[in-house]
Design an enzyme around this catalytic site. Structure first.
Site, PDB file in Angstrom:
ATOM      1  CG  ASP A 184      -6.046  40.299 -39.588  1.00 62.97           C
ATOM      2  OD1 ASP A 184      -5.263  40.431 -38.869  1.00 62.97           O
ATOM      3  OD2 ASP A 184      -6.434  40.674 -40.753  1.00 62.97           O
TER       4      ASP A 184
ATOM      5  CD  GLU B 121      -0.359  41.138 -42.003  1.00 67.96           C
ATOM      6  OE1 GLU B 121       0.614  41.244 -42.693  1.00 67.96           O
ATOM      7  OE2 GLU B 121      -1.047  40.264 -42.344  1.00 67.96           O
TER       8      GLU B 121
ATOM      9  CB  THR C 268     -21.428  29.140 -77.049  1.00 66.19           C
ATOM     10  OG1 THR C 268     -22.651  29.189 -77.166  1.00 66.19           O
ATOM     11  CG2 THR C 268     -21.086  27.678 -77.186  1.00 66.19           C
TER      12      THR C 268
HETATM   13  N1  BES Z   1       2.515  36.495 -41.923  1.00 68.15           N
HETATM   14  C1  BES Z   1       2.386  37.112 -43.275  1.00 68.15           C
HETATM   15  C2  BES Z   1       3.593  37.717 -43.896  1.00 68.15           C
HETATM   16  C3  BES Z   1       4.866  36.546 -43.994  1.00 68.15           C
HETATM   17  C4  BES Z   1       4.596  34.976 -43.945  1.00 68.15           C
HETATM   18  C5  BES Z   1       6.168  36.799 -43.860  1.00 68.15           C
HETATM   19  C6  BES Z   1       5.535  34.110 -44.158  1.00 68.15           C
HETATM   20  C7  BES Z   1       7.083  35.832 -43.909  1.00 68.15           C
HETATM   21  C8  BES Z   1       6.794  34.669 -44.028  1.00 68.15           C
HETATM   22  C9  BES Z   1       1.375  38.110 -43.594  1.00 68.15           C
HETATM   23  O1  BES Z   1       0.218  37.816 -42.502  1.00 68.15           O
HETATM   24  C10 BES Z   1       0.824  38.170 -44.808  1.00 68.15           C
HETATM   25  O2  BES Z   1       0.343  37.255 -45.326  1.00 68.15           O
HETATM   26  N2  BES Z   1       1.137  39.264 -45.380  1.00 68.15           N
HETATM   27  C11 BES Z   1       0.738  39.491 -46.708  1.00 68.15           C
HETATM   28  C12 BES Z   1       0.590  40.945 -47.135  1.00 68.15           C
HETATM   29  C13 BES Z   1      -0.584  41.737 -46.632  1.00 68.15           C
HETATM   30  C14 BES Z   1      -0.294  43.213 -46.976  1.00 68.15           C
HETATM   31  C15 BES Z   1      -1.705  41.117 -47.106  1.00 68.15           C
HETATM   32  C16 BES Z   1       1.510  38.843 -47.886  1.00 68.15           C
HETATM   33  O3  BES Z   1       2.718  38.573 -47.821  1.00 68.15           O
HETATM   34  O4  BES Z   1       0.867  38.436 -49.065  1.00 68.15           O
HETATM   35 MN    MN Z   2       0.824  37.220 -40.637  1.00 68.73          MN
HETATM   36 MN    MN Z   3      -1.099  36.208 -43.766  1.00 75.71          MN
END
Ligand code: BES
Ligand code: MN
Ligand code: MN
Length: 463
Positions: free
Chosen positions: A88, A158, A320
């Site tokens: 996703d 995710e 406004t």
């Molecule tokens: N792949 C990311 C997390 C990430 C990105 C870790 C870059 C380290 C470096 C993951 O898909 C993500 O975006 N996670 C979300 C949390 C989730 C619960 C929506 C985040 O970190 O905001």
């Molecule tokens: Mn990710």
């Molecule tokens: Mn992400």
């Protein structure tokens, strides 16, 4: 490893074509409009696993988006690695800021990617990175050099908190039994500076609603006599940080794991160029918690940020109005030992108490998750270190990341399995932003490195 690496060289153009096809389907998990596309993406991932030589593949229905599961057990006595990834993607908005459409991948050269990068939503996070695993598996199986058992679990939620994956893991503990989890969903410091992620931050995400008068009012007739909920919310949010950049919620820092001086010294040895960092972001100064470096602020310290704020009139021209309501979405990045539920309760209590009596506030929870740290003296880490050393020609640096993958902590508590975060993106690849991209160098480097990981991990495990 000869056959495998030769196979990768020979088929690399096809690998890229296949990834581009995967990137053309808009698998946005957050928006119900894309439900069919998400399902179609799951099917395509399953097809690719089968084509790569995974004998048992299943698209598992959940209450939300499906989970793609596959396994290849050559011999139960061999070590088993569970590969996790997500198909996703984040919503592409704001659309007008994309130079080319988000679901029509194109390859362009950039400063940090002189060999070209694929521009598309999900190119780096995480379709491009999960696809490296599918192709590494294919190459090893065709080359008859796969040394261990592999299970694949590729989810479709995710980016919206992995709620159904959590249930799936608890229910399918036996089927998911493994020696470790391998994940490529993080970054390296630079294409010339390989690194392995040894920590992820936790997360508490919530929404607040501030209500003033029972209806929108004329801002001239009533303005001055009735509190404006947007003004009130803005002040309440501003008060969540003090002058030192610290978060003012009582008890917020109580459980924060203080990192030792020696560890802090070691982590600050990682290459970091403040001027280049600022230039890349278009800012002329940085801002954060006093007493900590940028690297520390984005890894070992917790934070609080408003992700969105709205209310009143935001359309064309001017109207406004003294609005009845104001809203904000707020996230807090957490560090080891901070409990996301406890932090939510602390925030709620504080926010309710801080509200002046001329407004009512509501605090609504969204998703959350625990932080995770992985040791560097484990077989798992050592294998990853060795694999990257083979393909980059130098040893990777251990780095704690500021991002979150909440399911990692769950793998540890439910499956009793440690994760290795062997990511190949760059922080500058614009994940979650317009013009997300993934370097061709990075895509191929990932495919080449993963087989070395399996080789070394199996050796270490059996010695
Ligand atoms: N792949 C990311 C997390 C990430 C990105 C870790 C870059 C380290 C470096 C993951 O898909 C993500 O975006 N996670 C979300 C949390 C989730 C619960 C929506 C985040 O970190 O905001
Ligand atoms: Mn990710
Ligand atoms: Mn992400």
């Amino acid at each position: 490893m000869k056959n495998t690496q030769a196979y990768i060289k020979e088929h690399k153009d096809r690998f890229l074509e296949e990834l581009l096809e995967l990137l053309r389907i808009p698998s946005v998990s957050a928006d119900p409009k894309f439900k069919d596309s998400v399902a179609q993406t799951a099917k395509l991932v399953a097809q690719h696993l089968r084509k790569a030589g995974v004998p048992k593949v299943e698209v598992c229905k959940t209450e939300g988006h499906p989970i793609v599961y596959g396994e290849y057990i050559q011999d139960p006595k061999l070590p088993t690695v569970l590969v996790y990834g997500h198909y996703d993607v984040q919503p592409p908005d704001p659309m007008e800021l994309w130079d080319t459409p988000p679901f029509e991948p194109v390859i362009k050269v950039t400063k940090r990617h002189p060999q070209g990068a694929i521009f598309a939503r999900g190119a780096c996070d995480d379709k491009g990175q999960l696809f490296m695993h599918v192709k590494a598996f294919e190459a090893m199986k065709k080359g008859k050099e796969l040394p261990c058992n592999i299970k694949f679990m590729i989810e479709g939620e995710e980016e919206v908190g992995s709620v159904n994956l959590e249930k799936f893991c608890k229910k399918e503990k036996k089927r998911l039994a493994c020696d470790m989890v391998l994940i490529s969903d993080t970054s390296i410091l630079d294409n010339k500076v390989p690194s392995i992620t040894t920590g992820l931050r936790g997360l508490t995400y919530l929404e607040v609603e501030v209500t003033g008068p029972n209806r929108d009012l004329h801002s001239g007739v009533y303005g001055g006599a009735v509190a404006n909920p947007i003004n009130v919310l803005a002040k309440m949010i501003a008060d969540l940080h003090n002058k030192k950049g610290e978060i003012t919620i009582p008890g917020f820092y109580d459980d924060v794991d203080e990192v030792s001086k020696s560890e802090r010294k070691a982590m600050n040895k990682a290459p970091y160029h403040e001027k280049a960092y600022m230039r890349d972001l278009g800012v002329t100064a940085l801002h954060g918690e006093k007493g900590y470096t940028t690297l520390e602020r984005t890894s070992i310290r917790p934070t609080l940020d408003v992700n969105g704020i709205w209310g009143g009139y935001t359309g064309e021209g001017a109207k406004t109005v003294l609005p009845s309501k104001a809203f904000a979405k707020i996230s807090m990045r957490l560090v080891p030992h901070q409990d996301p539920d406890k932090v939510f309760k602390l925030f709620k209590k504080h926010f309710e108490q801080a509200a002046p009596d001329y407004v009512k506030v509501k605090v609504i929870p969204h998703h959350g998750g625990d932080a995770a740290v992985t040791p560097t003296d484990s077989r798992e880490y050592q294998a990853a270190d060795w694999a990257m050393s083979q393909t980059f020609g130098k040893a990777p640096i251990p780095v704690r990341s500021g991002g979150s993958i909440p399911i990692v902590a769950l793998f540890e508590s439910v499956l009793k399995a440690k994760s290795v975060l062997l990511g190949f993106g760059l922080d500058s690849d614009a994940i979650h932003s317009p013009n997300e991209h993934f370097g061709l160098f990075n895509f191929y480097k990932g495919i080449e490195t993963i087989p070395y990981f399996y080789q070394r991990y199996t050796e270490l495990k059996q010695s």
